[in-house]
Every structure is written in structure tokens, then in C-alpha cells.
Design a protein around this motif. Structure first.
Motif, PDB file in Angstrom:
ATOM      1  N   ALA A  74     -30.413  34.064   1.429  1.00 33.60           N
ATOM      2  CA  ALA A  74     -29.991  35.335   2.032  1.00 33.60           C
ATOM      3  C   ALA A  74     -30.896  35.749   3.182  1.00 33.60           C
ATOM      4  N   ASP A  75     -32.172  35.411   3.093  1.00 27.16           N
ATOM      5  CA  ASP A  75     -33.182  35.803   4.071  1.00 27.16           C
ATOM      6  C   ASP A  75     -33.310  34.688   5.116  1.00 27.16           C
ATOM      7  N   LYS A  76     -32.814  34.922   6.319  1.00 24.38           N
ATOM      8  CA  LYS A  76     -32.800  33.873   7.343  1.00 24.38           C
ATOM      9  C   LYS A  76     -34.207  33.475   7.796  1.00 24.38           C
ATOM     10  N   PHE A  77     -35.162  34.375   7.666  1.00 29.14           N
ATOM     11  CA  PHE A  77     -36.539  34.022   8.018  1.00 29.14           C
ATOM     12  C   PHE A  77     -37.110  33.055   6.984  1.00 29.14           C
ATOM     13  N   LEU A  78     -36.856  33.345   5.694  1.00 30.48           N
ATOM     14  CA  LEU A  78     -37.305  32.436   4.645  1.00 30.48           C
ATOM     15  C   LEU A  78     -36.580  31.096   4.735  1.00 30.48           C
ATOM     16  N   THR A  79     -35.302  31.137   5.133  1.00 27.63           N
ATOM     17  CA  THR A  79     -34.557  29.893   5.310  1.00 27.63           C
ATOM     18  C   THR A  79     -35.242  29.006   6.346  1.00 27.63           C
ATOM     19  N   GLY A  80     -35.681  29.619   7.457  1.00 29.15           N
ATOM     20  CA  GLY A  80     -36.381  28.861   8.486  1.00 29.15           C
ATOM     21  C   GLY A  80     -37.688  28.282   7.986  1.00 29.15           C
ATOM     22  N   GLN A  81     -38.430  29.063   7.213  1.00 28.52           N
ATOM     23  CA  GLN A  81     -39.693  28.577   6.661  1.00 28.52           C
ATOM     24  C   GLN A  81     -39.451  27.423   5.693  1.00 28.52           C
ATOM     25  N   PHE A  82     -38.386  27.538   4.908  1.00 24.27           N
ATOM     26  CA  PHE A  82     -38.021  26.462   3.983  1.00 24.27           C
ATOM     27  C   PHE A  82     -37.716  25.174   4.754  1.00 24.27           C
ATOM     28  N   ALA A  83     -36.926  25.303   5.814  1.00 30.00           N
ATOM     29  CA  ALA A  83     -36.571  24.129   6.613  1.00 30.00           C
ATOM     30  C   ALA A  83     -37.825  23.436   7.145  1.00 30.00           C
ATOM     31  N   GLU A  84     -38.738  24.211   7.686  1.00 27.42           N
ATOM     32  CA  GLU A  84     -39.974  23.636   8.220  1.00 27.42           C
ATOM     33  C   GLU A  84     -40.777  22.940   7.124  1.00 27.42           C
ATOM     34  N   SER A  85     -40.775  23.514   5.923  1.00 27.91           N
ATOM     35  CA  SER A  85     -41.579  22.958   4.827  1.00 27.91           C
ATOM     36  C   SER A  85     -41.057  21.611   4.347  1.00 27.91           C
ATOM     37  N   ILE A  86     -39.771  21.310   4.599  1.00 24.54           N
ATOM     38  CA  ILE A  86     -39.218  20.025   4.147  1.00 24.54           C
ATOM     39  C   ILE A  86     -38.974  19.072   5.320  1.00 24.54           C
TER      40      ILE A  86
ATOM     41  N   ARG B 143     -30.762  15.858  17.829  1.00 24.59           N
ATOM     42  CA  ARG B 143     -31.619  16.472  16.814  1.00 24.59           C
ATOM     43  C   ARG B 143     -30.841  17.540  16.062  1.00 24.59           C
ATOM     44  N   GLN B 144     -30.932  17.526  14.742  1.00 25.94           N
ATOM     45  CA  GLN B 144     -30.184  18.453  13.898  1.00 25.94           C
ATOM     46  C   GLN B 144     -31.065  19.634  13.487  1.00 25.94           C
ATOM     47  N   TYR B 145     -30.539  20.836  13.682  1.00 22.56           N
ATOM     48  CA  TYR B 145     -31.254  22.066  13.346  1.00 22.56           C
ATOM     49  C   TYR B 145     -30.504  22.815  12.247  1.00 22.56           C
ATOM     50  N   LEU B 146     -31.209  23.217  11.220  1.00 21.09           N
ATOM     51  CA  LEU B 146     -30.616  24.035  10.168  1.00 21.09           C
ATOM     52  C   LEU B 146     -30.611  25.497  10.601  1.00 21.09           C
ATOM     53  N   LEU B 147     -29.441  26.134  10.552  1.00 20.05           N
ATOM     54  CA  LEU B 147     -29.328  27.540  10.930  1.00 20.05           C
ATOM     55  C   LEU B 147     -29.293  28.452   9.709  1.00 20.05           C
ATOM     56  N   GLU B 148     -28.388  28.159   8.771  1.00 23.35           N
ATOM     57  CA  GLU B 148     -28.207  29.052   7.628  1.00 23.35           C
ATOM     58  C   GLU B 148     -27.809  28.270   6.387  1.00 23.35           C
ATOM     59  N   LEU B 149     -28.047  28.895   5.225  1.00 22.21           N
ATOM     60  CA  LEU B 149     -27.654  28.356   3.930  1.00 22.21           C
ATOM     61  C   LEU B 149     -26.888  29.432   3.168  1.00 22.21           C
ATOM     62  N   ASN B 150     -25.750  29.074   2.600  1.00 22.30           N
ATOM     63  CA  ASN B 150     -24.966  30.002   1.770  1.00 22.30           C
ATOM     64  C   ASN B 150     -24.687  29.324   0.435  1.00 22.30           C
ATOM     65  N   PRO B 151     -25.319  29.780  -0.656  1.00 24.00           N
ATOM     66  CA  PRO B 151     -25.212  29.085  -1.945  1.00 24.00           C
ATOM     67  C   PRO B 151     -23.925  29.412  -2.710  1.00 24.00           C
ATOM     68  N   ARG B 152     -22.806  29.016  -2.133  1.00 22.32           N
ATOM     69  CA  ARG B 152     -21.482  29.266  -2.721  1.00 22.32           C
ATOM     70  C   ARG B 152     -20.463  28.440  -1.941  1.00 22.32           C
ATOM     71  N   PHE B 153     -19.205  28.493  -2.399  1.00 19.30           N
ATOM     72  CA  PHE B 153     -18.130  27.922  -1.611  1.00 19.30           C
ATOM     73  C   PHE B 153     -17.904  28.824  -0.402  1.00 19.30           C
ATOM     74  N   GLY B 154     -18.011  28.273   0.791  1.00 19.15           N
ATOM     75  CA  GLY B 154     -17.866  29.057   2.008  1.00 19.15           C
ATOM     76  C   GLY B 154     -16.479  28.947   2.599  1.00 19.15           C
ATOM     77  N   GLY B 155     -16.282  29.649   3.710  1.00 18.34           N
ATOM     78  CA  GLY B 155     -14.982  29.673   4.363  1.00 18.34           C
ATOM     79  C   GLY B 155     -14.577  28.354   4.982  1.00 18.34           C
ATOM     80  N   GLY B 156     -15.528  27.435   5.136  1.00 16.81           N
ATOM     81  CA  GLY B 156     -15.203  26.131   5.702  1.00 16.81           C
ATOM     82  C   GLY B 156     -14.881  25.077   4.665  1.00 16.81           C
ATOM     83  N   TYR B 157     -15.000  25.425   3.371  1.00 17.29           N
ATOM     84  CA  TYR B 157     -14.778  24.433   2.330  1.00 17.29           C
ATOM     85  C   TYR B 157     -13.392  23.781   2.362  1.00 17.29           C
ATOM     86  N   PRO B 158     -12.303  24.518   2.638  1.00 18.37           N
ATOM     87  CA  PRO B 158     -10.981  23.869   2.622  1.00 18.37           C
ATOM     88  C   PRO B 158     -10.873  22.650   3.533  1.00 18.37           C
ATOM     89  N   PHE B 159     -11.623  22.623   4.621  1.00 18.58           N
ATOM     90  CA  PHE B 159     -11.540  21.495   5.546  1.00 18.58           C
ATOM     91  C   PHE B 159     -12.018  20.200   4.897  1.00 18.58           C
TER      92      PHE B 159
END
Length: 346
Positions: free
Chosen positions: A110-122, A274-290
Motif C-alpha cells: 500500500a505504501d509506495k515509498f516502502l515498495t520502492g525500498q523493498f525493490a531496492e533491497s532485492i 531495464r525493468q523498473y518496479l512501480l507498484e504492487l497490489n496484493p490481490r486480483f487486479g483489473g488487468g487479470y482478465p487479460f
């Protein structure tokens, strides 16, 4: 096996996918605060829920799960995820599996700042982010950051409040404006009023959506990738599935390190290879049907997990291009069905 989909809203397709996979061997129950929710008539049973933050909301869901012998409960709403995560054990105690990640994972996503820190950590690339206006201005003054920049809520979804700025005056105005918007929104319940806005490096490139699936023990199962061709109201409107191999590294890193349960919908942008992670949503999202319609049937995978079946794979066909379209359903019919279901439930 009965399944409960909460905050079902407009997600008719998910109710239909679950009904198809259950194939008469269980019911799909739906709840929403709106008694005339568009997805209501796609459910086998539909119930009108109290407000998300009502004192009896969780008790309402627990009672439904107990009375209707619900095997698994899933949320489709970012605002509800923290509530279900905090009460996950209460559902387990009555025999219902909450397909919900831990509170720590939900908060990180939910926290986009923490998401960025997580991405950097891995070891995953992510846009440079600044949690305060002062830190962003310092980076600009030092020459380590340049315009244009992105200003957006630190907690939010569906493209809410995103602004693009070209100079300092625009940055300061956008920061204050975004802060006021966020404080008046429902997302204000998720974060901190004094740290509500994020300033980010603008990454321009091709956007992709990844559905990365873990089992109920948070073990990676597989993933699928779609190339976004157009967006509408913060959701993918047109997309084409692509081969998964180029995304194997980023998907494996996220799946192993995040520790999520079920699906996580990831937004990734590619710039100059180069691939950049922007956001994480821990559920079925609106793009799942594709990806679902291309063969990546994560609903089937999830139901098999609930049944205790292991050793599954995620397979799909690349090159399937699809677009969303809308059709009308009578609100009167939905309301009539809702009343009938409530009566039968009583």
C-alpha cells in the motif's frame, strides 16, 4: 466449496471465473456496500454489507462465512485488505481460509515509498523516490534529479492523484494540491497525513502488468505477463500477453522475497532494456482478465491450493490481444434479485 468475494463492485468477470471453475460443486457469494453492485447478479448469492469501517463489518463477514460454510474469502478492494489481514486468524478459527497476505505485506504494497525500498533491497530497479518536498528540492538543487517529475499520493490506487510537473513552481503547487486531495479521500485511512505525498523520478517506457502467484504458504507457483497497450481510469483497457522469459528474474525475486499469498498484481515499466518496479497490489487486479483468458487460470490454481493440491504450473499463450468493453445491466433487476436473496438468507 463455497467462496466469498468481498467488495465485488464491478468485478463480474471474477464471479464468473469462480463459478466456471467450481462448476456446480460450490457457490460464489458476493458482498458489497452497494446493493445494486454490477457484479451482484453474477454471484450465486449476493448480500448487502455494512460500511467498510462499520463496527460490525468484520462480524458480518464472519457470520456469512460461518452460516454458508465458506471455504475461502478474497478481497477485491485495497481499502479492505488491511482489515482482513488484521482479522485473518478469526476467519481461520471458523474454518475459512483468508486468501490475504500478512499485515506487513499488505502495508508494504500500500505504501509506495516502502515498495520502492523493498525493490531496492532485492536488487530490482525502481524510480528514485522522495518522501518529502524538501528532499526532492535538495536533489534537484544538487543536480541528482531533473524535471519532469511525478507527484502522487504515497497511499492510493487506480491512478488517483497522479500529477506531472516541469519546474519548481509546479512541483510545490502539485505537492500541496495532492496533499489536500489525499486528506479528503478514503485513502487517508491508510497512511500518515504528514507524509502523504511522494515525488518520483519519471520513467518513460513500455508498461507491463505481471500477475505473480504464490500458494497459501507463500511459495512461488508461477506468473504471467501482459503488455499494456492502453489505460482507462487507472486500469488496463487493452493489452497483449507476452512471453514470460524476459521477466523471469524480476518475477522470481518478487515472488520469493515478498512472501505474499495468492496473486500480486505488479506494475513494471521497461526503459532501454531495464525493468523498473512501480507498484504492487496484493490481490486480483483489473488487468487479470487479460492473462486469464490467455490461459493463465489463476482462479483454478487458487481453488486447487484451497483443496490442498500442489505441484501446479502457470501456463498461458503469448500474443493474445484483448480489450475491455462495457454492457448495461438493469439496476432494477439487480435490486430485485438482491431483495430475493436477502429474504431467502433470512
Amino acid at each position: 466449496m463455497n467462496v466469498l468475494l468481498t467488495c465485488i463492485g464491478r468485478r463480474r468477470y471474477l464471479a464468473e471465473y469462480f463459478k466456471s471453475e467450481l462448476n456446480g460443486a460450490g457457490l460464489v457469494l458476493g458482498v458489497d456496500m452497494n446493493g445494486g453492485a454490477p457484479a451482484a447478479s453474477a454471484c450465486d448469492r449476493f448480500f448487502s454489507a455494512p460500511g467498510l469501517y462499520a463496527d460490525d463489518y468484520i462480524d458480518f463477514l464472519l457470520n456469512l462465512c460461518s452460516v454458508h460454510r465458506v471455504s475461502a474469502i478474497l478481497s477485491l478492494n485495497d481499502l479492505e485488505l488491511p482489515l482482513l489481514a488484521a482479522n485473518a486468524q478469526r476467519f481461520r478459527e471458523i474454518g475459512t481460509i483468508p486468501v490475504i497476505s500478512s499485515t506487513e505485506v499488505v502495508n508494504l504494497c500500500a505504501d509506495k515509498f516502502l515498495t520502492g525500498q523493498f525493490a531496492e533491497s532485492i536488487g530490482v530497479s525502481t524510480p528514485r523516490s522522495y518522501a518529502t518536498l524538501e528532499s526532492a528540492e535538495d536533489a534537484i538543487s544538487a543536480g541528482t534529479e531533473i524535471f519532469p517529475l511525478v507527484v502522487k499520493p504515497r497511499w492510493g490506487s487506480a491512478g488517483f492523484g497522479i500529477l506531472f510537473v516541469e519546474n519548481l513552481d509546479e512541483l510545490r503547487f502539485a505537492y500541496a494540491y495532492c496533499q489536500r486531495m489525499w486528506r479528503k479521500s478514503a485513502f487517508a485511512r491508510l497512511g500518515q497525513p504528514d507524509a502523504a505525498v511522494l515525488v518520483q523520478e519519471l520513467i518513460s517506457g513500455q508498461e507491463y502488468g505481471l500477475d505473480i502467484f504464490n500458494d497459501l504458504e507463500a511459495r512461488p507457483v508461477g506468473f504471467a505477463v501482459r503488455k499494456k497497450l492502453s489505460m482507462r481510469a487507472g486500469e488496463t483497457d487493452r493489452a497483449i500477453t507476452v512471453e514470460s522469459e524476459p521477466f523471469e528474474d524480476i518475477a522470481t525475486r518478487i515472488g520469493n522475497a515478498l512472501g505474499h499469498i495468492g496473486n500480486v498484481d505488479c506494475d513494471v515499466i521497461e526503459r532501454e532494456g531495464r525493468q523498473y518496479l512501480l507498484e504492487l497490489n496484493p490481490r486480483f487486479g483489473g488487468g487479470y482478465p487479460f492473462t486469464h483468458l490467455a490461459g493463465a487460470n489463476l482462479v483454478r490454481v487458487l481453488l486447487n491450493c484451497v483443496r490442498g493440491q500442489h505441484g501446479q504450473e502457470v501456463r498461458y499463450q503469448a500474443g493474445i490481444e484483448l480489450f475491455k468493453c462495457a454492457y448495461l445491466a438493469s439496476v432494477g433487476e439487480l435490486a430485485e434479485q438482491h431483495v430475493a436473496m436477502e429474504a431467502s438468507a433470512g
